[in-house]
Design a protein around this motif. Structure first.
Motif, PDB file in Angstrom:
ATOM      1  N   LEU A  65       0.805  -1.391  -0.375  1.00 20.05           N
ATOM      2  CA  LEU A  65      -0.004   0.271   0.177  1.00 20.05           C
ATOM      3  C   LEU A  65       0.785   1.407   0.040  1.00 20.05           C
ATOM      4  CD1 LEU A  65      -2.454   1.592   0.231  1.00 20.05           C
ATOM      5  CD2 LEU A  65      -2.828   0.835   2.942  1.00 20.05           C
ATOM      6  N   ASP A  66       1.213   2.283  -0.936  1.00 16.89           N
ATOM      7  CA  ASP A  66       1.523   2.919  -0.962  1.00 16.89           C
ATOM      8  C   ASP A  66       0.782   4.091  -0.633  1.00 16.89           C
ATOM      9  OD1 ASP A  66       4.242   2.329  -2.072  1.00 16.89           O
ATOM     10  OD2 ASP A  66       2.983   1.793  -4.285  1.00 16.89           O
ATOM     11  N   TRP A  67       1.840   5.404  -0.171  1.00 16.73           N
ATOM     12  CA  TRP A  67       0.798   6.040   0.413  1.00 16.73           C
ATOM     13  C   TRP A  67       1.562   7.709   0.186  1.00 16.73           C
ATOM     14  CZ3 TRP A  67       0.301   7.502   6.721  1.00 16.73           C
ATOM     15  CH2 TRP A  67      -1.083   8.552   7.155  1.00 16.73           C
ATOM     16  N   MET A  78      -7.762   9.472   3.578  1.00 19.96           N
ATOM     17  CA  MET A  78      -6.856   8.171   2.316  1.00 19.96           C
ATOM     18  C   MET A  78      -6.320   7.315   3.127  1.00 19.96           C
ATOM     19  SD  MET A  78      -6.039  10.793  -0.626  1.00 19.96           S
ATOM     20  CE  MET A  78      -6.591   9.527  -2.190  1.00 19.96           C
ATOM     21  N   LEU A  79      -6.025   7.492   3.705  1.00 19.13           N
ATOM     22  CA  LEU A  79      -5.449   5.987   3.851  1.00 19.13           C
ATOM     23  C   LEU A  79      -6.926   5.449   5.269  1.00 19.13           C
ATOM     24  CD1 LEU A  79      -2.797   4.607   5.451  1.00 19.13           C
ATOM     25  CD2 LEU A  79      -2.605   5.647   7.787  1.00 19.13           C
ATOM     26  N   ALA A  80      -7.080   5.966   5.576  1.00 13.36           N
ATOM     27  CA  ALA A  80      -8.099   5.113   6.529  1.00 13.36           C
ATOM     28  C   ALA A  80      -9.008   4.433   5.250  1.00 13.36           C
ATOM     29  CB  ALA A  80      -9.674   5.962   7.195  1.00 13.36           C
ATOM     30  N   GLN A  81      -9.743   4.902   4.274  1.00 15.28           N
ATOM     31  CA  GLN A  81     -10.111   4.324   2.663  1.00 15.28           C
ATOM     32  C   GLN A  81      -9.090   3.706   2.831  1.00 15.28           C
ATOM     33  OE1 GLN A  81     -10.805   8.311   1.048  1.00 15.28           O
ATOM     34  NE2 GLN A  81     -12.767   7.116   0.610  1.00 15.28           N
ATOM     35  N   ALA A  82      -8.225   3.695   2.656  1.00 12.74           N
ATOM     36  CA  ALA A  82      -6.686   2.993   2.096  1.00 12.74           C
ATOM     37  C   ALA A  82      -6.481   0.985   2.798  1.00 12.74           C
ATOM     38  CB  ALA A  82      -5.242   3.478   2.048  1.00 12.74           C
ATOM     39  N   LEU A  83      -6.987   1.421   3.911  1.00 14.46           N
ATOM     40  CA  LEU A  83      -6.953   0.381   4.233  1.00 14.46           C
ATOM     41  C   LEU A  83      -8.251  -0.291   4.630  1.00 14.46           C
ATOM     42  CD1 LEU A  83      -5.461   1.943   8.356  1.00 14.46           C
ATOM     43  CD2 LEU A  83      -4.477   0.459   6.589  1.00 14.46           C
ATOM     44  N   LEU A  90      -1.873  -1.113  -3.870  1.00 13.47           N
ATOM     45  CA  LEU A  90      -2.933   0.424  -3.825  1.00 13.47           C
ATOM     46  C   LEU A  90      -1.841   1.160  -3.569  1.00 13.47           C
ATOM     47  CD1 LEU A  90      -5.694   1.453  -4.125  1.00 13.47           C
ATOM     48  CD2 LEU A  90      -5.652   1.285  -1.821  1.00 13.47           C
ATOM     49  N   MET A  91      -2.098   2.247  -4.807  1.00 12.55           N
ATOM     50  CA  MET A  91      -1.510   3.487  -4.643  1.00 12.55           C
ATOM     51  C   MET A  91      -2.965   4.516  -3.757  1.00 12.55           C
ATOM     52  SD  MET A  91      -0.092   6.299  -6.422  1.00 12.55           S
ATOM     53  CE  MET A  91       1.230   7.362  -5.996  1.00 12.55           C
ATOM     54  N   PHE A 118      -7.202   7.373  -5.332  1.00  8.78           N
ATOM     55  CA  PHE A 118      -6.163   6.132  -5.946  1.00  8.78           C
ATOM     56  C   PHE A 118      -5.482   4.852  -6.893  1.00  8.78           C
ATOM     57  CE2 PHE A 118      -8.775   7.350  -2.230  1.00  8.78           C
ATOM     58  CZ  PHE A 118      -8.236   6.542  -1.350  1.00  8.78           C
ATOM     59  N   TYR A 119      -4.853   4.544  -7.258  1.00  6.21           N
ATOM     60  CA  TYR A 119      -4.768   4.273  -8.751  1.00  6.21           C
ATOM     61  C   TYR A 119      -4.456   2.722  -7.741  1.00  6.21           C
ATOM     62  CZ  TYR A 119      -4.102   8.620 -10.199  1.00  6.21           C
ATOM     63  OH  TYR A 119      -4.349  10.296 -10.757  1.00  6.21           O
ATOM     64  N   THR A 120      -4.383   1.533  -9.495  1.00  2.01           N
ATOM     65  CA  THR A 120      -3.867   0.056  -8.817  1.00  2.01           C
ATOM     66  C   THR A 120      -2.305   0.389  -7.942  1.00  2.01           C
ATOM     67  OG1 THR A 120      -4.464  -0.425 -10.928  1.00  2.01           O
ATOM     68  CG2 THR A 120      -2.799  -1.620  -9.444  1.00  2.01           C
ATOM     69  N   ASN A 121      -1.008   1.010  -9.194  1.00  3.84           N
ATOM     70  CA  ASN A 121      -0.042   1.456  -7.563  1.00  3.84           C
ATOM     71  C   ASN A 121       0.931   2.723  -8.799  1.00  3.84           C
ATOM     72  OD1 ASN A 121       1.959   0.928  -9.918  1.00  3.84           O
ATOM     73  ND2 ASN A 121       2.086  -1.162  -8.606  1.00  3.84           N
TER      74      ASN A 121
END
Length: 363
Positions: free
Chosen positions: A21-23, A54-59, A279-280, A288-291
């Motif tokens: 997960l790239d943040w 955005m980190l909360a959504q990514a997690l 995920l990025m 958000f991108y695939t990476n």
């Protein structure tokens, strides 16, 4: 090298491919390296609340993907980077928040927080930052300012002596070759886990003499490969995994390779599992991108998979689809494969499904 029908990491218990997960928390950097396209010092830092949300959504997205993984494969690395992440004025706050946001998932999958950094901060900030990290990925740039490179060496030494897990690369810039080679030898002599890395792009062109210098660090760099990539844009001839993993071509586990030659470094038309390993979350663009390099979407085009405003709906949609079929893959439409090359991929969907039995519970 045979025709590449299937490409996958050399999977062992120690080198299994987890989720990355790239943040990206900022585009600003206190360096201005000529070969780096990953910074823009004209931009302001994103608000800390935006980065946090955005980190909360990514997690939450990661948690949905982990449900289809085998229990032994439920590991995640959170790569915190920029620009230069340490340059963000609220980086310590954001790192503390990363701990809080992960708490609800702690019993379901493991998380390693990794800072990718030029490590140029002052001593006090560095000590505070280390408290909230499980891993540090150091990046040495010969083109950087002298004082900041001194900070890098001090912080690297402190991290090494602390027992904190770390690794890193020296960006081997041909225009600063003597310093890059000197530092590679220095790191080796000191026993630091820091290794040379070739530069992508037009500035990553190396003479035969320079490539021969690298043989002392890379025993697998054989003469035939040197002849193939010398004086050329290296990425146009193939690629190695960013994470230094060995790769297997066509399921040949007896002969894994570090560099996969490919004339155009393209896997256009291949079925690819990058969406299940990457995920990025880009706080700069609010997308958000695939990476960070692979911008292929499930719709078969290129661009963000979602925005900050649409990500929650996207997660719900992905959860619904994955609950009925874990074999949810991308169809590559990119001309060049950079970060994401290590994600299992194959010409045929059936071959990729077979590879993914290593990682996923079958639905």
């Amino acid at each position: 090298m045979p025709d590449v029908r299937i490409l996958e990491p050399f999977a062992t218990p120690r080198t299994k491919l987890g989720f990355l997960l790239d943040w990206r928390v900022t585009m600003k950097c206190n360096y201005d390296c000529s070969y780096c396209s990953g910074h823009d010092n004209k931009q302001s830092h994103p608000d800390k609340e935006l980065c946090e949300n955005m980190l909360a959504q990514a997690l939450r997205y990661v948690d949905r993907v982990m449900k289809v993984k085998k229990k032994t494969m439920r590991s995640v690395t959170l790569n915190i980077y920029g620009g230069e992440a340490l340059y963000h004025p609220d980086i310590e706050y954001l790192l503390e928040k990363s701990s809080e946001l992960y708490d609800q998932y702690r019993d379901r999958w493991s998380l390693i927080r990794m800072l990718t950094t030029n490590a140029s901060s002052n001593e006090k900030r560095w000590a505070n930052v280390l408290k909230h990290l499980e891993y540090v990925q150091f990046s040495y740039h010969a083109e950087g300012p002298g004082k900041l490179k001194e900070n890098y060496l001090r912080n690297l030494s402190a991290t090494h002596n602390s027992g904190k897990r770390y690794g890193g690369v020296i960006m081997m810039y041909p225009k600063y070759w003597q310093e890059s080679i000197y530092m590679s030898r220095f790191m080796q002599k000191k026993g630091y886990n820091i290794h040379p890395k070739l530069i992508d792009g037009d500035l990553g062109q190396y003479s035969e003499e320079q490539l021969l210098d690298l043989k002392e660090f890379w025993p697998r760099l054989h003469d035939d490969l040197i002849a193939k990539i010398k004086d050329a844009n290296v990425i146009s001839k193939g690629r190695a995994c960013c994470g230094n993993r060995l790769m297997c071509v066509n399921r040949d586990f007896k002969n894994p390779v570090k560099f996969v030659p490919r004339e155009d470094n393209s896997y256009t038309g291949y079925h690819c599992s990058a969406n299940q390993f990457f995920l990025m979350a880009d706080s700069h663009t609010k997308n958000f991108y695939t990476n960070k390099d692979c911008h292929v979407t499930m719709n078969g085009d290129r661009g963000p998979i979602a925005t900050q405003d649409t990500m929650d709906d996207y997660i719900d949609d992905m959860e619904s689809k994955l609950s009925t079929d874990s074999n949810l893959f991308l169809k590559c439409v990119q001309k060049t494969c950079n970060c994401g090359m290590c994600a299992p991929k194959a010409r045929s969907r059936e071959d990729l499904i077979d590879v993914m039995r290593i990682y996923n519970s079958q639905t």
